[in-house]
Design an enzyme around this catalytic site. Structure first.
Site, mmCIF file in Angstrom:
data_model
loop_
_atom_site.group_PDB
_atom_site.id
_atom_site.type_symbol
_atom_site.label_atom_id
_atom_site.label_comp_id
_atom_site.label_asym_id
_atom_site.label_seq_id
_atom_site.Cartn_x
_atom_site.Cartn_y
_atom_site.Cartn_z
ATOM 1 C CG ASP A 49 36.045 37.117 41.058
ATOM 2 O OD1 ASP A 49 36.716 37.110 42.121
ATOM 3 O OD2 ASP A 49 35.610 38.151 40.533
ATOM 4 C CG ASN A 92 36.664 42.169 46.305
ATOM 5 O OD1 ASN A 92 35.520 42.582 46.497
ATOM 6 N ND2 ASN A 92 37.664 42.973 46.015
ATOM 7 C CG ASP A 316 34.809 45.690 34.291
ATOM 8 O OD1 ASP A 316 34.597 46.638 35.087
ATOM 9 O OD2 ASP A 316 34.482 44.519 34.522
ATOM 10 C CD GLU A 344 37.102 44.059 41.233
ATOM 11 O OE1 GLU A 344 36.552 45.136 40.895
ATOM 12 O OE2 GLU A 344 36.903 42.983 40.643
ATOM 13 C CG HIS A 391 41.065 41.684 38.419
ATOM 14 N ND1 HIS A 391 40.339 41.153 37.406
ATOM 15 C CD2 HIS A 391 40.194 42.482 39.099
ATOM 16 C CE1 HIS A 391 39.097 41.574 37.472
ATOM 17 N NE2 HIS A 391 38.989 42.386 38.496
ATOM 18 N NE ARG A 392 37.980 44.075 34.902
ATOM 19 C CZ ARG A 392 38.137 42.950 34.210
ATOM 20 N NH1 ARG A 392 39.202 42.787 33.447
ATOM 21 N NH2 ARG A 392 37.237 41.997 34.270
ATOM 22 C CE LYS A 416 37.670 40.297 42.363
ATOM 23 N NZ LYS A 416 36.447 40.283 41.588
#
Ligand code: DC
Length: 647
Positions: A49, A92, A316, A344, A391-392, A416
């Site tokens: 990112d 993204n 998040d 995402e 990613h998360r 990311k």
């Protein structure tokens, strides 16, 4: 890499130095570019990112110097991008896309902004509406309300007032706030709807203040960007560590014993996600904080409890609570998470799908998720956890390895925000130990391995039995041992239960059946098929369970458990092996003579060491144990000694 298999963990503790915050990094980069003067940014997050933001700034004519060790020097242009025409690809990266859209719309110039397919599904209409109110000329290149966008030069006329929706994504307000000082006039932003993710707006305001622009905030509904303030470089800026990334390690400490300390964010942080620690405390975890660190440890009782939480302030990090919930007593309900659906991926659906694969009961709605953990052990799916290029999801599911071996598909998506995630994870976790024992036929490795396992009270994997079972199951199903695809399908679906002294295949006791000569030969044929070996890989790894595993077979040390703490290559002279095999057969009442056995072993050794798939070889880091002159007890003692040294 298609997947990563995380070993099951005994515990987690230690210290993690976290990478820089994504939110702060991308804000600081943009404001450094918009400011007058040169800014040195230290501890910048180096990830996908931020790479997209840096690429975009370079494309806009900003001079960016990389000084190494996460230090960058940005030459600000006082709001006037040198390149008036550019095509920007922003992947993204929502933080880059929204804030650049706003800055470029007010900067004058002709730009296109595109991203990956998912970025083109993430709404941006509310921000575009607000910018159009100010006179910006923005066109949708595909679907109304979504990227990609074209921005054309236009006359910006701030009438002193603009509205923006705040209930879908706070990034719209952030973009607008950061861009408005470019107009030079005082503008009041009025937020329509209930503002979500307020802590992210605090990061925006704090970062703007660092660059000399003080926004006046009236509650969370009105923000006044003053006239005449322009961004000025503060000289040097340090980026705080990422509080969202901290959540995985704090949860790891809370579930896996701890204490686990994250360094770089603490109670003085500007990032809202540090409040994740409060949520863990509510679940019973022991939390300690300092100005720039947080530590988490398991509750005194050892068991976390489920909670109900409004997650508006930690959208998040809340994902981490959804997987932590698997380890808690009682359900966990996370509400006000509608923004998950436009991230995402649709994170509510994705999390529910993957949590269900583990056996949890999950309920979802437009803006909530409820996780009811499975009673008893969770199921670890052979096909792995899917990560949706998010990613998360990859990071929050890594916690499951505190319960079982876990396969995570497409783990590289962590780049990311946290390219080194799995390496950092490995540093603070203690996997279930493995002793891998390999060696030629009749070396006694099976006997030694089983006795070592019994002496330690560990689990035992006779990997050869799995190949033998596959051969037998094929025979029963009328499948040829040469039919690679069908043999692999049978291997993948074996219904086997290993007991103390029994092995059951689809309910039948087969301990003797898999040892006969014909099946032995079939086993060696199916074991030479790469697809079959792959099909059995995860199944073998699932045998790794606390407190430890002793695994015997061909590729235990090299392929199946390359991280085994103790690796032994057990051998003996071919004559001694022939004698041992002879004795075994006689004891079982089977007639045999030494010479043909000797001949057979010699041929097998040759075949085994020459074959292209999983040849018999001593792996470089394995200890050689020659048992020619040793009793079984002596061999067992030697392996136990090595394992104590290795642990
Ligand atoms: O150890 P064993 O004789 O039970 O093994 C049966 C067959 O499977 C033999 O041909 C070796 C092969 N094998 C293998 O290729 N890889 C393993 N990890 C274990 C056994």
């Amino acid at each position: 890499m298609d997947f990563i298999d995380l070993p099951p963990l005994l515990s987690a503790q230690g210290v993690v130095q976290l990478p820089g915050s994504k939110s702060i990094s991308n804000r600081v980069l943009l404001l450094s570019a918009l400011a007058g003067g040169v800014t040195e940014v230290r501890d910048l997050l180096e990830s996908d990112d931020t790479a997209r933001m840096l690429d975009a700034l370079r494309a806009l004519g900003i001079a960016v110097e990389s000084l190494g060790d996460r230090v960058y020097r940005i030459h600000g242009v006082a709001g006037n991008f040198p390149c008036k025409r550019a095509e920007l690809f922003l992947g993204n990266a929502g933080t880059a896309f929204r804030s650049l859209t706003a800055a470029l719309a007010l900067a004058g110039g002709h730009y296109t902004l595109t991203g990956v397919a998912r970025m083109h599904e993430r709404p941006i209409g509310d921000l575009v509406d607000a910018l159009r109110e100010l006179g910006a000329d923005i066109r949708y290149l595909e679907n109304e309300g979504f990227p990609p966008l074209e921005i054309r030069p236009s006359t910006i006329r701030s009438r002193g007032h603009v509205q923006v929706r705040g209930d879908l994504s706070s990034q719209f307000l952030t973009g607008l706030l950061m861009a408005l000082p470019l107009t030079g006039t005082e503008t009041t932003i009025e937020v329509v709807g209930d503002l979500i993710s307020k802590p992210y707006i605090e990061i925006t305001l704090a970062t703007m203040a660092r660059f000399g622009v003080e926004v006046v905030r009236e509650g969370w509904q009105r923000f006044i960007v003053p006239a005449g303030d322009t961004y000025r470089s503060p000289g040097v800026v340090y980026v705080e560590a990422d509080a969202s990334s901290a959540s995985y390690f704090l949860a790891l400490g809370a579930i896996g014993g701890g204490p686990l300390r994250v360094a770089g964010v603490g109670c003085d942080s500007v990032q809202g996600d540090v409040r994740f620690a409060d949520a863990l405390a509510q679940m019973g975890a022991r939390i300690e904080t300092g100005s720039n660190w947080i530590a988490a440890a398991a509750p005194p009782s050892g068991k976390l409890r489920g909670i109900s939480l409004d997650c508006k302030h930690i959208p998040d990090a809340a994902m981490t609570l959804a997987t932590t919930a698997l380890f808690a007593e009682g359900p966990t309900t996370l509400t006000h998470i509608a923004s998950w659906r436009v991230k995402e991926t649709d994170r509510i659906e994705a999390m529910a799908t993957e949590l269900r694969k583990l056996g949890a009961e999950v309920q979802t709605g437009a803006d909530f998720i409820r996780v009811i953990p499975r009673k008893g052990d969770l199921r670890s799916p052979d096909a792995g956890i899917d990560t949706y290029d998010d990613h998360r999801i990859a990071m929050c599911f890594s916690l499951v390895s505190l319960a079982s071996t876990l396969r995570i598909n497409d783990p590289a998506c962590v780049s990311k925000t946290f390219p080194e995630y799995f390496a950092a994870f490995a540093k603070v976790t203690r996997p279930v130990p493995v002793i891998a024992i390999d060696g030629p036929s009749a070396s006694g490795k099976g006997t030694v391995a089983a006795r070592v396992a019994a002496a330690l009270g560990w689990h035992y994997l006779d990997s050869g039995a799995l190949y033998r079972l596959t051969a037998l199951a094929c025979r029963r199903a009328g499948v040829s041992w040469r039919d690679e695809a069908r043999v692999a399908a049978i291997a993948a679906g074996l219904d086997v239960v290993f007991g103390e002294n029994s092995i059951r295949l689809s309910g039948d006791e087969v301990n003797d059946a898999i040892r006969d000569e014909e099946i032995s030969s079939g086993a060696s044929q199916v074991a030479a098929l790469p697809t079959v070996r792959n099909a059995l890989l995860f199944r073998q790894r699932l045998f790794r369970q606390a407190p430890g595993l002793v695994a015997d077979g061909r590729d235990m040390a090299s392929v199946v458990f390359p991280d085994a703490q103790t690796k032994v290559f057990l051998t003996a002279s071919v004559e001694v092996r022939a004698e041992r095999r002879h004795k075994q057969l006689i004891e079982k009442g089977i007639a045999a003579s030494i010479l043909p056995l000797l001949q057979d072993l010699r041929e097998r050794d040759q075949r085994d060491s020459r074959r292209s798939v999983a040849p018999l070889q001593q792996s470089e880091d394995a200890m050689l144990l020659d048992t020619t002159d040793l009793t079984i007890e002596q061999a067992v003692d030697q392996v136990l000694l090595w394992s104590r040294k290795g642990s």
